[in-house]
Scaffold this motif. Structure first.
Motif, short mmCIF file in Angstrom:
data_model
loop_
_atom_site.label_atom_id
_atom_site.label_comp_id
_atom_site.label_asym_id
_atom_site.label_seq_id
_atom_site.Cartn_x
_atom_site.Cartn_y
_atom_site.Cartn_z
N ALA A 1 71.75 -11.63 -4.74
CA ALA A 1 70.51 -11.58 -3.96
C ALA A 1 69.33 -12.05 -4.81
N ASP A 2 69.29 -11.63 -6.06
CA ASP A 2 68.23 -12.05 -6.97
C ASP A 2 68.29 -13.56 -7.21
N PHE A 3 69.49 -14.09 -7.40
CA PHE A 3 69.68 -15.53 -7.61
C PHE A 3 69.22 -16.33 -6.39
N VAL A 4 69.62 -15.89 -5.21
CA VAL A 4 69.23 -16.57 -3.96
C VAL A 4 67.72 -16.51 -3.77
N ALA A 5 67.09 -15.41 -4.18
CA ALA A 5 65.64 -15.25 -4.04
C ALA A 5 64.86 -16.05 -5.08
N GLY A 6 65.55 -16.74 -5.98
CA GLY A 6 64.87 -17.56 -6.97
C GLY A 6 64.63 -16.87 -8.29
N SER B 1 66.56 -16.78 -10.85
CA SER B 1 67.09 -17.55 -11.98
C SER B 1 67.53 -18.92 -11.50
N ALA B 2 67.59 -19.85 -12.44
CA ALA B 2 68.03 -21.21 -12.12
C ALA B 2 69.55 -21.32 -12.15
N PHE B 3 70.19 -20.56 -13.06
CA PHE B 3 71.64 -20.61 -13.22
C PHE B 3 72.22 -19.21 -13.07
N TYR B 4 73.47 -19.16 -12.61
CA TYR B 4 74.17 -17.90 -12.43
C TYR B 4 75.57 -18.04 -13.02
N PHE B 5 75.85 -17.31 -14.09
CA PHE B 5 77.15 -17.35 -14.77
C PHE B 5 78.08 -16.34 -14.12
N CYS B 6 79.20 -16.84 -13.57
CA CYS B 6 80.10 -15.95 -12.85
C CYS B 6 81.48 -16.57 -12.72
#
Length: 174
Positions: free
Chosen positions: A133-138, A140-145
């Motif tokens: 949700a935080d990633f979708v809301a902007g 962070s630019a990258f998400y490591f998963c």
């Protein structure tokens, strides 16, 4: 379960990159073999900021969902591993210069540059749902998963978000 190298990746938010003035598309950098530790660090630093002026960082270069795998994955991206087999005997590889270089990169990204947001101390103080949700809301630019997260947790909440999937950046010794 597949090895870490086959199931880990970076999701990136094209909307965040564009909003923050990053004009290079990381997928093009991958194709041109310019997706490196240095380029990744440069973009993470450019994206990390206090966007609302309250004195606290609220946009990070990278959100790290799997804190326990980030260093190991970067070691692999730099052409090394934590163990090696010599003459049929498996031994630790902690003093390998490639491994140390990758871990130093991780240290700088997290502790020196402070461009990483992560779930906590490896115990995951945030849930996968909260992190996505935080990633979708902007946030962070990258998400490591693990790449399965795209279908299982990102797609259901992404809406019209413009995102892509990247391999880890190439280390200087890879």
């Amino acid at each position: 379960m597949r090895p870490v190298e086959a199931r880990i990746g970076l999701i990136y938010n094209r909307d965040v990159l564009k909003k923050l003035g990053i004009n290079e598309d990381p997928q093009d950098l991958v194709k041109d073999k310019k997706w490196t530790f240095d380029k990744f660090r440069e973009i993470c630093k450019a994206c990390t900021r206090d966007s609302d002026g309250d004195g606290k960082t609220d946009v990070y270069g990278i959100n790290i969902a799997l804190t326990e795998l980030f260093g190991i994955s970067m070691i692999s991206a730099n052409g090394s591993s934590l163990v090696k087999t010599v003459d049929g005997v498996t031994k630790e590889n902690f003093t390998d210069q490639k491994a140390l270089s990758a871990l130093n990169f991780v240290h700088e990204l997290i502790n020196t540059d402070k461009t990483a947001r992560y779930a906590g101390d490896g115990i995951h103080n945030q849930s996968e749902k909260e992190m996505i949700a935080d990633f979708v809301a902007g946030g962070s630019a990258f998400y490591f998963c693990e790449t399965w997260s795209i279908n299982q947790t990102l797609k259901p909440v992404a809406g019209d978000m413009n995102y892509g999937l990247l391999p880890l950046p190439m280390g200087p010794d890879a």
